[in-house]
Scaffold this active site. Structure first.
Site, PDB file in Angstrom:
ATOM      1  N   HIS A  51       0.858  -1.187   0.000  1.00  0.00           N
ATOM      2  CA  HIS A  51       0.000   0.000   0.000  1.00  0.00           C
ATOM      3  C   HIS A  51       0.893   1.236   0.000  1.00  0.00           C
ATOM      4  CE1 HIS A  51      -3.859  -1.922   1.863  1.00  0.00           C
ATOM      5  NE2 HIS A  51      -3.294  -2.720   0.967  1.00  0.00           N
ATOM      6  N   GLU A  53       0.872   3.847   1.802  1.00  0.00           N
ATOM      7  CA  GLU A  53       1.299   4.278   3.134  1.00  0.00           C
ATOM      8  C   GLU A  53       2.490   3.466   3.634  1.00  0.00           C
ATOM      9  OE1 GLU A  53      -3.332   4.394   3.305  1.00  0.00           O
ATOM     10  OE2 GLU A  53      -1.785   3.321   2.197  1.00  0.00           O
ATOM     11  N   CYS A  81      -6.273   1.745   5.725  1.00  0.00           N
ATOM     12  CA  CYS A  81      -6.880   0.509   6.223  1.00  0.00           C
ATOM     13  C   CYS A  81      -6.280   0.185   7.592  1.00  0.00           C
ATOM     14  CB  CYS A  81      -6.620  -0.633   5.239  1.00  0.00           C
ATOM     15  SG  CYS A  81      -4.872  -1.120   5.157  1.00  0.00           S
ATOM     16  N   CYS A  84      -2.396  -0.239   7.532  1.00  0.00           N
ATOM     17  CA  CYS A  84      -1.682   1.022   7.384  1.00  0.00           C
ATOM     18  C   CYS A  84      -1.837   1.910   8.615  1.00  0.00           C
ATOM     19  CB  CYS A  84      -2.153   1.738   6.124  1.00  0.00           C
ATOM     20  SG  CYS A  84      -1.710   0.838   4.616  1.00  0.00           S
TER      21      CYS A  84
END
Length: 153
Positions: A51, A53, A81, A84
């Site tokens: 991801h 992040e 999410c 993260c």
């Protein structure tokens, strides 16, 4: 200032879009300067942890030679999410700026709020809806494209 850095996160989201990845972008800022930037590459790497992040956190840690991102701020186009959000807490990010919420997997207030509802040892100051319309549009356009492509074969 907030919009300036969110525009940079949107540039990262655009890179993800061009690679047919979910268009999420993130930048990490320290002392008014971007120290890392990233976008989703989950499909490209076949890795659920890729991801924007997480990648941005890894790059910032390497740049600062520390796992503690004290006095750093993250700008991300979509609400993080749970994975993260946990990484943000563990990395000690000071502030989080979110473009738009994620009503399906958001862990910073939409589905649950890891940043406020639990007694973790670190709190993150959170601000939402920075360039909300632009952040929503890139996501909506991407999912519309996928639906059209799947419908047409």
């Amino acid at each position: 200032m907030n919009e300036k850095f969110m525009k940079e996160a949107l540039k990262e989201a655009q890179k993800a879009l061009e690679q047919e990845e979910v268009p999420v972008g993130a930048v990490i800022v320290k002392d008014g300067k971007i120290i890392s930037r990233a976008h989703n590459i989950k499909e490209q790497k076949n890795d659920a942890t890729c991801h924007a992040e997480i990648i941005a956190i890894k790059k910032a840690c390497k740049k600062l030679n520390s796992w503690r991102l004290i006095d750093c701020e993250m700008y991300v186009t979509l609400e993080p999410c749970s994975m993260c959000a946990g990484a943000l807490i563990n990395s000690r990010i000071k502030k989080l700026y979110i473009g738009t919420t994620d009503e399906k997997t958001g862990a910073c207030g939409s589905v649950l709020n890891l940043l406020e509802d639990y007694k973790f040892n670190h709190k993150i100051e959170t601000h939402k809806y920075i360039l909300k319309e632009e952040c929503e549009k890139i996501l909506k356009d991407f999912f519309k494209f996928l639906r059209e492509r799947n419908k047409n074969g």
